[in-house]
Design a protein around this motif. Structure first.
Motif, PDB file in Angstrom:
ATOM      1  N   ASP A  41       0.841  -1.207   0.000  1.00  0.00           N
ATOM      2  CA  ASP A  41       0.000   0.000   0.000  1.00  0.00           C
ATOM      3  C   ASP A  41       0.871   1.252   0.000  1.00  0.00           C
ATOM      4  O   ASP A  41       2.035   1.204   0.367  1.00  0.00           O
ATOM      5  CB  ASP A  41      -0.883   0.049   1.261  1.00  0.00           C
ATOM      6  CG  ASP A  41      -1.926  -1.040   1.287  1.00  0.00           C
ATOM      7  OD1 ASP A  41      -2.643  -1.185   0.292  1.00  0.00           O
ATOM      8  OD2 ASP A  41      -2.012  -1.743   2.300  1.00  0.00           O
ATOM      9  N   SER A  49      -3.819  -4.245  -2.886  1.00  0.00           N
ATOM     10  CA  SER A  49      -3.774  -3.772  -1.504  1.00  0.00           C
ATOM     11  C   SER A  49      -3.463  -4.925  -0.556  1.00  0.00           C
ATOM     12  O   SER A  49      -3.571  -6.100  -0.918  1.00  0.00           O
ATOM     13  CB  SER A  49      -5.119  -3.152  -1.120  1.00  0.00           C
ATOM     14  OG  SER A  49      -6.119  -4.151  -1.087  1.00  0.00           O
ATOM     15  N   GLU A  51      -5.296  -5.738   1.858  1.00  0.00           N
ATOM     16  CA  GLU A  51      -6.568  -6.450   2.068  1.00  0.00           C
ATOM     17  C   GLU A  51      -6.810  -7.495   0.986  1.00  0.00           C
ATOM     18  O   GLU A  51      -7.265  -8.598   1.275  1.00  0.00           O
ATOM     19  CB  GLU A  51      -7.742  -5.453   2.112  1.00  0.00           C
ATOM     20  CG  GLU A  51      -7.741  -4.566   3.336  1.00  0.00           C
ATOM     21  CD  GLU A  51      -6.785  -3.377   3.205  1.00  0.00           C
ATOM     22  OE1 GLU A  51      -6.409  -2.987   2.063  1.00  0.00           O
ATOM     23  OE2 GLU A  51      -6.382  -2.840   4.252  1.00  0.00           O
ATOM     24  N   ARG A  52      -6.527  -7.156  -0.260  1.00  0.00           N
ATOM     25  CA  ARG A  52      -6.721  -8.116  -1.359  1.00  0.00           C
ATOM     26  C   ARG A  52      -5.758  -9.293  -1.229  1.00  0.00           C
ATOM     27  O   ARG A  52      -6.120 -10.436  -1.495  1.00  0.00           O
ATOM     28  CB  ARG A  52      -6.545  -7.428  -2.706  1.00  0.00           C
ATOM     29  CG  ARG A  52      -7.718  -6.510  -3.041  1.00  0.00           C
ATOM     30  CD  ARG A  52      -7.560  -5.840  -4.364  1.00  0.00           C
ATOM     31  NE  ARG A  52      -7.536  -6.816  -5.443  1.00  0.00           N
ATOM     32  CZ  ARG A  52      -7.139  -6.550  -6.673  1.00  0.00           C
ATOM     33  NH1 ARG A  52      -6.752  -5.342  -7.005  1.00  0.00           N
ATOM     34  NH2 ARG A  52      -7.137  -7.475  -7.595  1.00  0.00           N
ATOM     35  N   ALA A  55      -7.054 -11.485   1.529  1.00  0.00           N
ATOM     36  CA  ALA A  55      -8.236 -12.220   1.073  1.00  0.00           C
ATOM     37  C   ALA A  55      -7.838 -13.415   0.207  1.00  0.00           C
ATOM     38  O   ALA A  55      -8.437 -14.493   0.313  1.00  0.00           O
ATOM     39  CB  ALA A  55      -9.172 -11.296   0.303  1.00  0.00           C
TER      40      ALA A  55
END
Length: 79
Positions: A41, A49, A51-52, A55
């Motif tokens: 980031d 990101s 987060e991706r 995930a």
């Protein structure tokens, strides 16, 4: 093990750092390692990101193998 996993694309269609698939392959190659995600980031060329990335790891059941720093907080590595 540190992986630079922001999938940076500063020019052209090539990555300067790993994407989620590359990081997952690294996790498979080093089954006992926790991967520390860095450079995910905060820089315009990053296409992925934190987060991706998290995930992607979670969807394959290996989310526990991925660690990410908190911006502005020091990180201590124990060898």
């Amino acid at each position: 093990m540190e992986v630079f996993a922001g999938s940076a694309q500063p020019r052209g269609a090539f990555h300067m750092t790993m994407d989620a698939n590359d990081a997952l392959e690294t996790a498979r190659a080093f089954p006992g390692a926790t991967l520390f995600a860095a450079h995910t980031d905060g820089w315009v060329p990053f296409k992925q990101s934190a987060e991706r990335l998290a995930a992607a790891f979670a969807s394959l059941g290996v989310g526990h193998r991925l660690a990410a720093p908190e911006p502005g907080r020091p990180v201590a590595f124990v060898l």
